[in-house]
Design a protein around this motif. Structure first.
Motif, PDB file in Angstrom:
ATOM      1  N   ASP A 178       0.844  -1.199   0.000  1.00  0.00           N
ATOM      2  CA  ASP A 178       0.000   0.000   0.000  1.00  0.00           C
ATOM      3  C   ASP A 178       0.879   1.248   0.000  1.00  0.00           C
ATOM      4  OD1 ASP A 178      -1.867   1.958   0.296  1.00  0.00           O
ATOM      5  OD2 ASP A 178      -2.493   1.378   2.327  1.00  0.00           O
ATOM      6  N   PRO A 179       1.066   1.901  -1.151  1.00  0.00           N
ATOM      7  CA  PRO A 179       1.931   3.088  -1.214  1.00  0.00           C
ATOM      8  C   PRO A 179       1.481   4.211  -0.284  1.00  0.00           C
ATOM      9  CG  PRO A 179       1.395   2.286  -3.422  1.00  0.00           C
ATOM     10  CD  PRO A 179       0.517   1.542  -2.476  1.00  0.00           C
ATOM     11  N   SER A 180       0.181   4.294  -0.027  1.00  0.00           N
ATOM     12  CA  SER A 180      -0.317   5.378   0.822  1.00  0.00           C
ATOM     13  C   SER A 180       0.083   5.206   2.285  1.00  0.00           C
ATOM     14  CB  SER A 180      -1.842   5.479   0.722  1.00  0.00           C
ATOM     15  OG  SER A 180      -2.460   4.324   1.256  1.00  0.00           O
ATOM     16  N   SER A 181       0.545   4.014   2.658  1.00  0.00           N
ATOM     17  CA  SER A 181       0.984   3.801   4.042  1.00  0.00           C
ATOM     18  C   SER A 181       2.311   4.505   4.334  1.00  0.00           C
ATOM     19  CB  SER A 181       1.135   2.309   4.332  1.00  0.00           C
ATOM     20  OG  SER A 181       2.292   1.770   3.687  1.00  0.00           O
ATOM     21  N   LYS A 182       3.075   4.799   3.268  1.00  0.00           N
ATOM     22  CA  LYS A 182       4.382   5.470   3.387  1.00  0.00           C
ATOM     23  C   LYS A 182       5.387   4.646   4.190  1.00  0.00           C
ATOM     24  CE  LYS A 182       2.215  10.040   3.084  1.00  0.00           C
ATOM     25  NZ  LYS A 182       2.005  11.346   3.739  1.00  0.00           N
ATOM     26  N   PHE A 183       5.151   3.348   4.243  1.00  0.00           N
ATOM     27  CA  PHE A 183       6.064   2.441   4.924  1.00  0.00           C
ATOM     28  C   PHE A 183       7.379   2.345   4.138  1.00  0.00           C
ATOM     29  CE2 PHE A 183       7.702  -1.867   5.723  1.00  0.00           C
ATOM     30  CZ  PHE A 183       7.682  -1.899   7.093  1.00  0.00           C
ATOM     31  N   PRO A 184       8.563   2.356   4.787  1.00  0.00           N
ATOM     32  CA  PRO A 184       8.801   2.113   6.205  1.00  0.00           C
ATOM     33  C   PRO A 184       9.151   3.354   7.034  1.00  0.00           C
ATOM     34  CG  PRO A 184      10.801   1.662   4.986  1.00  0.00           C
ATOM     35  CD  PRO A 184       9.776   2.113   3.964  1.00  0.00           C
ATOM     36  N   LEU A 185       9.365   4.508   6.414  1.00  0.00           N
ATOM     37  CA  LEU A 185       9.836   5.665   7.171  1.00  0.00           C
ATOM     38  C   LEU A 185       8.874   6.852   7.112  1.00  0.00           C
ATOM     39  CD1 LEU A 185      13.645   5.580   6.224  1.00  0.00           C
ATOM     40  CD2 LEU A 185      12.584   4.832   8.362  1.00  0.00           C
ATOM     41  N   GLY A 186       7.619   6.585   6.765  1.00  0.00           N
ATOM     42  CA  GLY A 186       6.664   7.676   6.608  1.00  0.00           C
ATOM     43  C   GLY A 186       6.334   8.422   7.885  1.00  0.00           C
ATOM     44  N   SER A 187       6.540   7.788   9.032  1.00  0.00           N
ATOM     45  CA  SER A 187       6.216   8.434  10.309  1.00  0.00           C
ATOM     46  C   SER A 187       7.453   8.929  11.053  1.00  0.00           C
ATOM     47  CB  SER A 187       5.441   7.463  11.207  1.00  0.00           C
ATOM     48  OG  SER A 187       4.147   7.228  10.707  1.00  0.00           O
ATOM     49  N   VAL A 188       8.594   8.991  10.370  1.00  0.00           N
ATOM     50  CA  VAL A 188       9.813   9.329  11.103  1.00  0.00           C
ATOM     51  C   VAL A 188       9.805  10.777  11.591  1.00  0.00           C
ATOM     52  CG1 VAL A 188      11.256  10.047   9.136  1.00  0.00           C
ATOM     53  CG2 VAL A 188      12.320   8.971  11.140  1.00  0.00           C
ATOM     54  N   VAL A 189       9.196  11.701  10.821  1.00  0.00           N
ATOM     55  CA  VAL A 189       9.160  13.103  11.261  1.00  0.00           C
ATOM     56  C   VAL A 189       8.324  13.271  12.524  1.00  0.00           C
ATOM     57  CG1 VAL A 189       8.474  15.446  10.645  1.00  0.00           C
ATOM     58  CG2 VAL A 189       9.707  14.044   8.990  1.00  0.00           C
ATOM     59  N   PRO A 190       7.055  12.763  12.563  1.00  0.00           N
ATOM     60  CA  PRO A 190       6.343  12.859  13.843  1.00  0.00           C
ATOM     61  C   PRO A 190       6.995  12.044  14.957  1.00  0.00           C
ATOM     62  CG  PRO A 190       5.075  11.609  12.230  1.00  0.00           C
ATOM     63  CD  PRO A 190       6.188  12.262  11.486  1.00  0.00           C
ATOM     64  N   LEU A 191       7.690  10.967  14.589  1.00  0.00           N
ATOM     65  CA  LEU A 191       8.435  10.224  15.614  1.00  0.00           C
ATOM     66  C   LEU A 191       9.533  11.101  16.212  1.00  0.00           C
ATOM     67  CD1 LEU A 191       9.150   6.503  14.638  1.00  0.00           C
ATOM     68  CD2 LEU A 191       8.033   7.381  16.689  1.00  0.00           C
ATOM     69  N   TRP A 192      10.272  11.800  15.365  1.00  0.00           N
ATOM     70  CA  TRP A 192      11.270  12.746  15.874  1.00  0.00           C
ATOM     71  C   TRP A 192      10.604  13.787  16.766  1.00  0.00           C
ATOM     72  CZ3 TRP A 192      13.708  13.278  10.373  1.00  0.00           C
ATOM     73  CH2 TRP A 192      14.719  12.316  10.214  1.00  0.00           C
ATOM     74  N   SER A 193       9.437  14.282  16.328  1.00  0.00           N
ATOM     75  CA  SER A 193       8.730  15.304  17.100  1.00  0.00           C
ATOM     76  C   SER A 193       8.286  14.766  18.459  1.00  0.00           C
ATOM     77  CB  SER A 193       7.498  15.800  16.328  1.00  0.00           C
ATOM     78  OG  SER A 193       7.875  16.350  15.093  1.00  0.00           O
ATOM     79  N   ARG A 194       7.961  13.471  18.510  1.00  0.00           N
ATOM     80  CA  ARG A 194       7.554  12.853  19.772  1.00  0.00           C
ATOM     81  C   ARG A 194       8.745  12.432  20.599  1.00  0.00           C
ATOM     82  NH1 ARG A 194       4.736   7.028  19.572  1.00  0.00           N
ATOM     83  NH2 ARG A 194       6.919   6.326  19.602  1.00  0.00           N
ATOM     84  N   GLN A 195       9.667  11.713  19.984  1.00  0.00           N
ATOM     85  CA  GLN A 195      10.706  11.024  20.732  1.00  0.00           C
ATOM     86  C   GLN A 195      11.889  11.903  21.126  1.00  0.00           C
ATOM     87  OE1 GLN A 195       8.724   7.794  21.423  1.00  0.00           O
ATOM     88  NE2 GLN A 195      10.898   7.780  21.940  1.00  0.00           N
ATOM     89  N   ILE A 196      12.243  12.884  20.305  1.00  0.00           N
ATOM     90  CA  ILE A 196      13.399  13.712  20.671  1.00  0.00           C
ATOM     91  C   ILE A 196      13.102  14.557  21.910  1.00  0.00           C
ATOM     92  CG2 ILE A 196      14.900  15.608  19.925  1.00  0.00           C
ATOM     93  CD1 ILE A 196      15.000  14.330  17.162  1.00  0.00           C
ATOM     94  N   PRO A 197      11.966  15.299  21.962  1.00  0.00           N
ATOM     95  CA  PRO A 197      11.650  15.992  23.228  1.00  0.00           C
ATOM     96  C   PRO A 197      11.472  15.014  24.389  1.00  0.00           C
ATOM     97  CG  PRO A 197      10.297  16.849  21.440  1.00  0.00           C
ATOM     98  CD  PRO A 197      10.984  15.623  20.910  1.00  0.00           C
TER      99      PRO A 197
END
Length: 310
Positions: A178-197
């Motif tokens: 499923d291209p719309s899932s953006k797997f495997p790194l599609g959520s890395v930006v919000p992950l950075w926003s969550r995990q770095i702080p």
């Protein structure tokens, strides 16, 4: 300004040798990495039921209104097993083991690196800033390792029953197709926003609370206390730090959960946040997440692992 005198093999100040009995060599960093695998992987797997309810409270707040009612709903509709209250346990174990390996090992490495770049006097004056920089640098790398399994975990946990595979291999195959899932790194930006702080708060406040314990409560040198006492300080400090970092990182955590929702497929994170609303973004599932993250951070035994093996 207080400086620490250690034994420096090359005759000049080196942050890796501030504690002569525990030099920060490759063996030490490896122990931190192994401790990270055990602490992050096992603890995140252990709280999978809480994670399932928390994610569903964020994605479907009308149905999942609280922790106890959410647990009952999942158990009633989907059962207790790997397709129910424990769904997503395997990607949690794998993903957070990889994250822990990078987070704890690279934190110690970057902390020593930045102290040596800054020098003895600046390191002593700006210790807190070095903790923050080291933790942010480590988490930046760790989130790339975590992202694929986090995306799979969230999709498994938030998909309505029988609409998405709950087995890891089948779930990965479905997301790849499923291209719309953006797997495997599609959520890395919000992950950075969550995990770095989150990680900056986690390490900074953990170090601060530990120092406060040994300054104001247990006033003798740390090494004079028993292992059990040191581990008690570690747990209490971790739990307090966990509460703080859960609050700091919650809005981004909500976005990561919402990104896996079928109705949000193809939407940008800005649009998802706007539709969710600021209040809901900051509060939905927060109580459960504070319980989950406080427990996780308290139980994470990377410092316990170091205490018992160095």
């Amino acid at each position: 300004m207080t400086t620490v005198v250690g034994h420096f093999p090359e005759g000049k100040w080196d942050a890796r040798y501030l504690n002569p009995s525990v030099p920060h060599n490759s063996n030490y960093y490896m122990k931190c990495q192994m401790g990270g695998i055990l602490s992050c992987g096992l603890t995140h797997m252990a709280v999978t039921p809480l994670d399932v309810v928390k994610c569903n409270m964020q994605v479907n707040p009308a149905k999942y209104t609280g922790l106890m009612s959410g647990l009952k709903t999942v158990m009633k509709e989907e059962g207790l097993g790997a397709a129910g209250l424990l769904k997503g346990w395997l990607p949690s174990l794998i993903g957070y083991s990889m994250q822990g390996f990078c987070k704890f090992g690279f934190y110690e490495y970057f902390k020593d690196l930045y102290m040596n770049l800054a020098g003895e006097d600046i390191s002593a004056a700006y210790t807190g800033m070095i903790w923050l920089a080291g933790s942010a640098s480590a988490e930046f790398i760790a989130d790339v390792a975590l992202c694929p399994m986090e995306m799979v975990k969230v999709k498994i946990q938030t998909s309505p029953q029988n609409t998405f595979p709950t087995r890891l291999g089948a779930a990965i195959t479905a997301m790849r197709a499923d291209p719309s899932s953006k797997f495997p790194l599609g959520s890395v930006v919000p992950l950075w926003s969550r995990q770095i702080p989150y990680t900056m708060a986690k390490f900074y406040f953990f170090e601060m609370v530990v120092n406060a314990f040994y300054t104001y409560v247990l006033t003798e040198p740390k090494h004079t206390y028993s292992k059990n006492t040191q581990l008690g300080v570690t747990f209490a400090s971790g739990y307090i730090a966990g509460i703080i970092c859960a609050i700091v990182s919650h809005p981004a955590d909500t976005l990561v959960s919402l990104a896996g929702k079928e109705s949000n497929k193809g939407k940008g994170f800005g649009q998802i946040a706007s539709e969710m609303g600021t209040y809901n973004l900051f509060t939905k599932g927060l109580g459960v997440r504070i319980l989950m993250i406080g427990t996780l951070t308290g139980l994470q035994w990377y410092d316990r692992f170091k205490t018992s093996t160095t």
